[in-house]
Design a protein around this motif. Sequence first.
Motif, PDB file in Angstrom:
ATOM      1  N   UNK A 223       0.828  -1.211   0.000  1.00  0.00           N
ATOM      2  CA  UNK A 223       0.000   0.000   0.000  1.00  0.00           C
ATOM      3  C   UNK A 223       0.863   1.262   0.000  1.00  0.00           C
ATOM      4  N   UNK A 224       2.162   1.085  -0.161  1.00  0.00           N
ATOM      5  CA  UNK A 224       3.111   2.190  -0.095  1.00  0.00           C
ATOM      6  C   UNK A 224       3.126   2.956  -1.414  1.00  0.00           C
ATOM      7  N   UNK A 225       3.196   4.267  -1.322  1.00  0.00           N
ATOM      8  CA  UNK A 225       3.184   5.106  -2.522  1.00  0.00           C
ATOM      9  C   UNK A 225       4.590   5.267  -3.095  1.00  0.00           C
ATOM     10  N   UNK A 226       4.693   5.630  -4.371  1.00  0.00           N
ATOM     11  CA  UNK A 226       6.014   5.785  -4.998  1.00  0.00           C
ATOM     12  C   UNK A 226       6.904   6.802  -4.296  1.00  0.00           C
ATOM     13  N   UNK A 227       6.324   7.923  -3.836  1.00  0.00           N
ATOM     14  CA  UNK A 227       7.159   8.950  -3.198  1.00  0.00           C
ATOM     15  C   UNK A 227       7.717   8.480  -1.860  1.00  0.00           C
ATOM     16  N   UNK A 228       6.983   7.618  -1.162  1.00  0.00           N
ATOM     17  CA  UNK A 228       7.501   7.062   0.092  1.00  0.00           C
ATOM     18  C   UNK A 228       8.648   6.098  -0.200  1.00  0.00           C
ATOM     19  N   UNK A 229       8.444   5.240  -1.192  1.00  0.00           N
ATOM     20  CA  UNK A 229       9.484   4.281  -1.570  1.00  0.00           C
ATOM     21  C   UNK A 229      10.759   5.000  -1.995  1.00  0.00           C
ATOM     22  N   UNK A 230      10.595   6.090  -2.742  1.00  0.00           N
ATOM     23  CA  UNK A 230      11.744   6.843  -3.257  1.00  0.00           C
ATOM     24  C   UNK A 230      12.361   7.769  -2.212  1.00  0.00           C
ATOM     25  N   UNK A 231      11.758   7.835  -1.036  1.00  0.00           N
ATOM     26  CA  UNK A 231      12.224   8.702   0.049  1.00  0.00           C
ATOM     27  C   UNK A 231      12.198  10.175  -0.339  1.00  0.00           C
ATOM     28  N   UNK A 232      11.221  10.521  -1.163  1.00  0.00           N
ATOM     29  CA  UNK A 232      11.007  11.927  -1.487  1.00  0.00           C
ATOM     30  C   UNK A 232      10.179  12.579  -0.388  1.00  0.00           C
ATOM     31  N   UNK A 233      10.246  13.895  -0.304  1.00  0.00           N
ATOM     32  CA  UNK A 233       9.432  14.609   0.674  1.00  0.00           C
ATOM     33  C   UNK A 233       7.958  14.451   0.318  1.00  0.00           C
ATOM     34  N   UNK A 234       7.128  14.232   1.329  1.00  0.00           N
ATOM     35  CA  UNK A 234       5.690  14.078   1.111  1.00  0.00           C
ATOM     36  C   UNK A 234       4.936  14.660   2.295  1.00  0.00           C
ATOM     37  N   UNK A 235       3.657  14.938   2.069  1.00  0.00           N
ATOM     38  CA  UNK A 235       2.800  15.373   3.174  1.00  0.00           C
ATOM     39  C   UNK A 235       1.684  14.342   3.351  1.00  0.00           C
ATOM     40  N   UNK A 236       0.522  14.584   2.735  1.00  0.00           N
ATOM     41  CA  UNK A 236      -0.614  13.679   2.941  1.00  0.00           C
ATOM     42  C   UNK A 236      -0.849  12.723   1.776  1.00  0.00           C
ATOM     43  N   UNK A 237      -0.073  12.870   0.715  1.00  0.00           N
ATOM     44  CA  UNK A 237      -0.317  12.098  -0.508  1.00  0.00           C
ATOM     45  C   UNK A 237      -0.269  10.577  -0.326  1.00  0.00           C
ATOM     46  N   UNK A 238       0.573  10.018   0.562  1.00  0.00           N
ATOM     47  CA  UNK A 238       0.596   8.549   0.689  1.00  0.00           C
ATOM     48  C   UNK A 238      -0.738   7.947   1.107  1.00  0.00           C
ATOM     49  N   UNK A 239      -1.499   8.662   1.923  1.00  0.00           N
ATOM     50  CA  UNK A 239      -2.788   8.129   2.376  1.00  0.00           C
ATOM     51  C   UNK A 239      -3.786   8.026   1.226  1.00  0.00           C
ATOM     52  N   UNK A 240      -3.736   8.973   0.303  1.00  0.00           N
ATOM     53  CA  UNK A 240      -4.681   8.957  -0.814  1.00  0.00           C
ATOM     54  C   UNK A 240      -4.292   7.898  -1.833  1.00  0.00           C
ATOM     55  N   UNK A 241      -3.003   7.657  -1.995  1.00  0.00           N
ATOM     56  CA  UNK A 241      -2.560   6.526  -2.821  1.00  0.00           C
ATOM     57  C   UNK A 241      -3.089   5.220  -2.221  1.00  0.00           C
ATOM     58  N   UNK A 242      -2.931   5.053  -0.912  1.00  0.00           N
ATOM     59  CA  UNK A 242      -3.388   3.827  -0.246  1.00  0.00           C
ATOM     60  C   UNK A 242      -4.892   3.636  -0.410  1.00  0.00           C
ATOM     61  N   UNK A 243      -5.650   4.725  -0.393  1.00  0.00           N
ATOM     62  CA  UNK A 243      -7.092   4.624  -0.629  1.00  0.00           C
ATOM     63  C   UNK A 243      -7.357   4.073  -2.026  1.00  0.00           C
ATOM     64  N   UNK A 244      -6.600   4.525  -3.014  1.00  0.00           N
ATOM     65  CA  UNK A 244      -6.751   4.001  -4.370  1.00  0.00           C
ATOM     66  C   UNK A 244      -6.481   2.513  -4.441  1.00  0.00           C
ATOM     67  N   UNK A 245      -5.447   2.065  -3.729  1.00  0.00           N
ATOM     68  CA  UNK A 245      -5.139   0.634  -3.679  1.00  0.00           C
ATOM     69  C   UNK A 245      -6.313  -0.134  -3.071  1.00  0.00           C
ATOM     70  N   UNK A 246      -6.889   0.405  -2.005  1.00  0.00           N
ATOM     71  CA  UNK A 246      -7.979  -0.295  -1.319  1.00  0.00           C
ATOM     72  C   UNK A 246      -9.255  -0.332  -2.153  1.00  0.00           C
ATOM     73  N   UNK A 247      -9.571   0.747  -2.858  1.00  0.00           N
ATOM     74  CA  UNK A 247     -10.758   0.732  -3.722  1.00  0.00           C
ATOM     75  C   UNK A 247     -10.598  -0.341  -4.794  1.00  0.00           C
ATOM     76  N   UNK A 248      -9.424  -0.393  -5.409  1.00  0.00           N
ATOM     77  CA  UNK A 248      -9.134  -1.420  -6.414  1.00  0.00           C
ATOM     78  C   UNK A 248      -9.295  -2.814  -5.800  1.00  0.00           C
ATOM     79  N   UNK A 249      -8.728  -3.001  -4.614  1.00  0.00           N
ATOM     80  CA  UNK A 249      -8.760  -4.308  -3.956  1.00  0.00           C
ATOM     81  C   UNK A 249     -10.175  -4.707  -3.558  1.00  0.00           C
ATOM     82  N   UNK A 250     -10.953  -3.756  -3.056  1.00  0.00           N
ATOM     83  CA  UNK A 250     -12.319  -4.073  -2.647  1.00  0.00           C
ATOM     84  C   UNK A 250     -13.169  -4.503  -3.837  1.00  0.00           C
ATOM     85  N   UNK A 251     -12.946  -3.892  -4.984  1.00  0.00           N
ATOM     86  CA  UNK A 251     -13.765  -4.189  -6.161  1.00  0.00           C
ATOM     87  C   UNK A 251     -13.343  -5.460  -6.890  1.00  0.00           C
TER      88      UNK A 251
END
Length: 322
Positions: free
Chosen positions: A183-211
């Motif tokens: 559920x990790x986002x690309x910017x987290x993996x790359x160790x780039x600076x981030x704010x809230x974006x990883x949580x919204x990426x994870x939501x996308x993963x979960x919507x895909x997974x739920x469906x």
Amino acid sequence: RVGLGDFGLIRVLGKGSMGKVILARKKDTSRLYALKCVNRNYILNDGLCKYVIEEQAILKHISTERDDSDGPTSLHPFVAKMQFSFADSHHLVFVMDVYSGGDLEKLLREKKYFNAALTRFYAMEIVSALEYLNENGIVHRDLKPANILLDCDGHVVVADFGLSKRLTSEAPTSNLPCGSTRYMSPEVIARNAYSYSPDWWALGVMIYEMLTGKLPFPSPPDESSYTLMDKICQSEVVIPKKLPVHTKDIIARLLDHNVVTRLSRLDIKKHPYFQRVDWSKVRAKGYSRTSISVTIIPTNDTFSNTRSKGGKYPGYVASQVP
């Protein structure tokens, strides 16, 4: 002074690297709680103390009614609450409310996948919770089905803030690589600076997974985490053609590698996937999910302090806390 001796330990609900979560009954009130017991020696020896202190501060913040300019003042129904905490010579204990409907991971495992209506129901409640957390300066950083608890009516409760961080005007970003790889986002993996974006990426993963019952970036059991990380950073998600147009679009825009154009709390509510959603009604628990079974934690004395039975929550002897 409150201590573990003031609780009757019933059963272990979950185990992690730093301790256990135990269902317990407070002896003087007979009220049930979930005790998150963190081993003090473990966190001190591994230098994890600052993360536990951060978790405690975040839980206190989101569990307290406030009347100031430090974020929204009302508590949110879809965010886990801590009643109080205490420490002894061996443990730091967070006394949490009990949510008796299991979690999204177990429900997905049981049902394989959800229909469109149920997925949208869970998605809009998670959006409401994430908006609240972001407005309070909190990025969760470990959003996944296992950390989405369900209450007795099937509403979501975002839980486990062990990897969360509260961002401030002085420190508005982080670059710590943390979370669950799938559920990790690309910017987290790359160790780039981030704010809230990883949580919204994870939501996308979960919507895909739920469906679909599958992850957008599948990983065979023998595949290394590094291979999966490369796949997440370098591959575009392949969305099933059978999904409706607006569903495909919201998944694609949440799983956007560009954090600038990725959907966030500022624009996600306006997406056509959520058309005709009354967001005030969402927060008031005004929507109900479609018919689907939920296993409830018994509130009677079915469980003793030294024995637990099978079922939705695999049982462990709870007489010993790490």
